[in-house]
Design a protein around this motif. Structure first.
Motif, PDB file in Angstrom:
ATOM      1  N   GLU A 268       0.831  -1.211   0.000  1.00 49.39           N
ATOM      2  CA  GLU A 268       0.000   0.000   0.000  1.00 49.39           C
ATOM      3  C   GLU A 268       0.863   1.258   0.000  1.00 49.39           C
ATOM      4  O   GLU A 268       0.546   2.252  -0.678  1.00 49.39           O
ATOM      5  CB  GLU A 268      -0.910  -0.008   1.223  1.00 49.39           C
ATOM      6  N   ILE A 269       1.972   1.225   0.742  1.00 49.27           N
ATOM      7  CA  ILE A 269       2.879   2.375   0.769  1.00 49.27           C
ATOM      8  C   ILE A 269       3.510   2.583  -0.606  1.00 49.27           C
ATOM      9  O   ILE A 269       3.671   3.721  -1.068  1.00 49.27           O
ATOM     10  CB  ILE A 269       3.964   2.172   1.851  1.00 49.27           C
ATOM     11  N   ALA A 270       3.845   1.497  -1.278  1.00 50.72           N
ATOM     12  CA  ALA A 270       4.410   1.593  -2.630  1.00 50.72           C
ATOM     13  C   ALA A 270       3.433   2.279  -3.576  1.00 50.72           C
ATOM     14  O   ALA A 270       3.828   3.127  -4.399  1.00 50.72           O
ATOM     15  CB  ALA A 270       4.769   0.199  -3.154  1.00 50.72           C
ATOM     16  N   ILE A 271       2.146   1.956  -3.446  1.00 49.09           N
ATOM     17  CA  ILE A 271       1.132   2.589  -4.279  1.00 49.09           C
ATOM     18  C   ILE A 271       1.004   4.070  -3.934  1.00 49.09           C
ATOM     19  O   ILE A 271       0.935   4.934  -4.827  1.00 49.09           O
ATOM     20  CB  ILE A 271      -0.225   1.870  -4.099  1.00 49.09           C
ATOM     21  N   ASP A 272       0.994   4.383  -2.632  1.00 50.28           N
ATOM     22  CA  ASP A 272       0.852   5.771  -2.190  1.00 50.28           C
ATOM     23  C   ASP A 272       1.972   6.655  -2.728  1.00 50.28           C
ATOM     24  O   ASP A 272       1.745   7.829  -3.046  1.00 50.28           O
ATOM     25  CB  ASP A 272       0.851   5.840  -0.663  1.00 50.28           C
ATOM     26  N   PHE A 275       5.452   4.065  -6.544  1.00 50.15           N
ATOM     27  CA  PHE A 275       6.474   3.113  -6.962  1.00 50.15           C
ATOM     28  C   PHE A 275       5.832   2.073  -7.882  1.00 50.15           C
ATOM     29  O   PHE A 275       4.652   1.728  -7.703  1.00 50.15           O
ATOM     30  CB  PHE A 275       7.098   2.420  -5.753  1.00 50.15           C
ATOM     31  N   PRO A 276       6.586   1.552  -8.862  1.00 54.61           N
ATOM     32  CA  PRO A 276       6.015   0.557  -9.780  1.00 54.61           C
ATOM     33  C   PRO A 276       5.475  -0.670  -9.061  1.00 54.61           C
ATOM     34  O   PRO A 276       4.441  -1.217  -9.449  1.00 54.61           O
ATOM     35  CB  PRO A 276       7.193   0.193 -10.685  1.00 54.61           C
ATOM     36  N   ASN A 277       6.180  -1.112  -8.009  1.00 54.69           N
ATOM     37  CA  ASN A 277       5.739  -2.275  -7.260  1.00 54.69           C
ATOM     38  C   ASN A 277       6.465  -2.313  -5.920  1.00 54.69           C
ATOM     39  O   ASN A 277       7.371  -1.506  -5.658  1.00 54.69           O
ATOM     40  CB  ASN A 277       5.982  -3.579  -8.041  1.00 54.69           C
ATOM     41  N   GLN A 278       6.076  -3.264  -5.086  1.00 61.69           N
ATOM     42  CA  GLN A 278       6.658  -3.395  -3.752  1.00 61.69           C
ATOM     43  C   GLN A 278       8.137  -3.733  -3.811  1.00 61.69           C
ATOM     44  O   GLN A 278       8.933  -3.238  -3.000  1.00 61.69           O
ATOM     45  CB  GLN A 278       5.906  -4.481  -2.978  1.00 61.69           C
ATOM     46  N   SER A 279       8.544  -4.564  -4.756  1.00 62.65           N
ATOM     47  CA  SER A 279       9.938  -4.953  -4.889  1.00 62.65           C
ATOM     48  C   SER A 279      10.825  -3.756  -5.209  1.00 62.65           C
ATOM     49  O   SER A 279      11.914  -3.603  -4.653  1.00 62.65           O
ATOM     50  CB  SER A 279      10.080  -6.017  -5.983  1.00 62.65           C
ATOM     51  N   PHE A 280      10.345  -2.890  -6.095  1.00 62.23           N
ATOM     52  CA  PHE A 280      11.112  -1.699  -6.460  1.00 62.23           C
ATOM     53  C   PHE A 280      11.290  -0.795  -5.250  1.00 62.23           C
ATOM     54  O   PHE A 280      12.368  -0.248  -5.010  1.00 62.23           O
ATOM     55  CB  PHE A 280      10.404  -0.947  -7.591  1.00 62.23           C
ATOM     56  N   LEU A 281      10.207  -0.634  -4.466  1.00 62.91           N
ATOM     57  CA  LEU A 281      10.303   0.175  -3.250  1.00 62.91           C
ATOM     58  C   LEU A 281      11.337  -0.411  -2.295  1.00 62.91           C
ATOM     59  O   LEU A 281      12.134   0.316  -1.704  1.00 62.91           O
ATOM     60  CB  LEU A 281       8.943   0.261  -2.561  1.00 62.91           C
ATOM     61  N   GLY A 282      11.323  -1.749  -2.132  1.00 59.08           N
ATOM     62  CA  GLY A 282      12.262  -2.398  -1.226  1.00 59.08           C
ATOM     63  C   GLY A 282      13.706  -2.151  -1.608  1.00 59.08           C
ATOM     64  O   GLY A 282      14.553  -1.851  -0.759  1.00 59.08           O
TER      65      GLY A 282
END
Length: 299
Positions: A268-272, A275-282
């Motif tokens: 959800e934070i990645a969407i907010d 970011f393209p996806n959770q992995s990219f945010l990580g």
């Protein structure tokens, strides 16, 4: 990579191990990034230029001191407060024999973990850039001293399980009081800004409003009607950071706040934050903070 446990003075010695430094003169949470001293004469002073790796807040209570920040000479007298943030170069320090004051040093990590709003970081930076020395009223100076001695008392109380949380709360309250001083200066002072300062301030305000969705330097340059190259050169000249570094700083700070203060999932934070996806945010977070989002949240 930022580490809130990194040493804030370039030394790994604790207060009681510092030659000639009494415990009363220097109270320090070594592993948590805050140091206080009420004896400026016993602080180690570099003999040559030194790039700051921490944030310094100090109040002169008597005497006079001169120094340069980024080659600009500054003079400090009684009831003057200074804030010098990281990356600025300090040199040519000289002080009168009767110099006295109080000083608070914060690691960058401690500051990040303390502030509650992402815009606070620019308030501090703009203060230290455009208002390197501000004269306080006696009431304002007394307020600063009250915060200092409350901090000193809470940090020294090793029996208090919440002393670090109390220290952060006091630092945050003190910072807002200092921000009110900045507001006063902006309303009543006669501070002429250069074009470079104006562009930088405009960039920061634009960044505050849009960093969650926009991270391209070219987009910010377009909004300011200048070229990306000119924006990059100007921001680097004024702040010693590139626009990309400022963008990354705002994004990682917001990520820290969301991971610490919200119950949203990492997805959800990645969407907010677009970011393209959770992995990219990580990957992004680990590159800039040194931990994965889940590790940071767990710790």
């Amino acid at each position: 990579m930022e580490n809130k446990n990194s040493d804030i003075c370039g030394s790994s010695t604790a207060a009681s191990d510092t030659p000639g430094m009494s415990q009363a003169a220097l109270v320090r949470l070594h592993t948590d990034g805050i140091m206080l001293t009420d004896d400026l004469t016993r602080l180690p002073v570099a003999t040559g230029p030194r790039r700051m790796k921490f944030i310094l807040l100090a109040l002169c209570t008597s005497g006079e001191a001169r120094y340069t920040v980024d080659a600009q000479e500054q003079t400090v007298c009684r009831n003057d407060v200074i804030i010098i943030s990281e990356r600025h170069v300090v040199d040519h320090y000289q002080a009168s024999e009767d110099i006295a004051g109080i000083c608070i040093i914060l690691s960058v990590g401690f500051f990040y973990e303390t502030i509650s709003n992402v815009s606070d970081i620019s308030t501090l930076f703009l203060f230290s850039k455009n208002h390197p020395v501000v004269s306080l009223s006696q009431r304002e100076a007394d307020t600063f001293k009250s915060y200092f001695y409350m901090l000193q008392d809470k940090i020294a109380d090793m029996r208090n399980h919440y002393r670090l949380e109390l220290a952060r709360t006091l630092v945050l309250a003190m910072f807002y009081d200092m921000s009110n001083v900045v507001y006063r200066e902006q309303q009543h002072g006669d501070h002429r800004s250069s074009r470079a300062d104006t562009i930088f301030t405009s960039f920061i305000r634009l960044l505050e409003a849009n960093f969650r969705n926009e991270r391209r330097v070219g987009w910010y340059a377009e909004q300011l009607c200048i070229t990306p190259k000119y924006l990059s050169e100007t921001v680097k000249h004024v702040s010693h950071r590139t626009p990309n570094e400022w963008i990354d700083r705002y994004v990682t700070l917001e990520l820290r706040l969301l991971l610490r203060n919200s119950t949203k999932s990492i997805k959800e934070i990645a969407i907010d934050l677009n970011f393209p996806n959770q992995s990219f945010l990580g990957k992004y977070f680990k590159e800039h903070v040194g931990q994965s989002p889940s590790e940071y949240r767990r710790n």
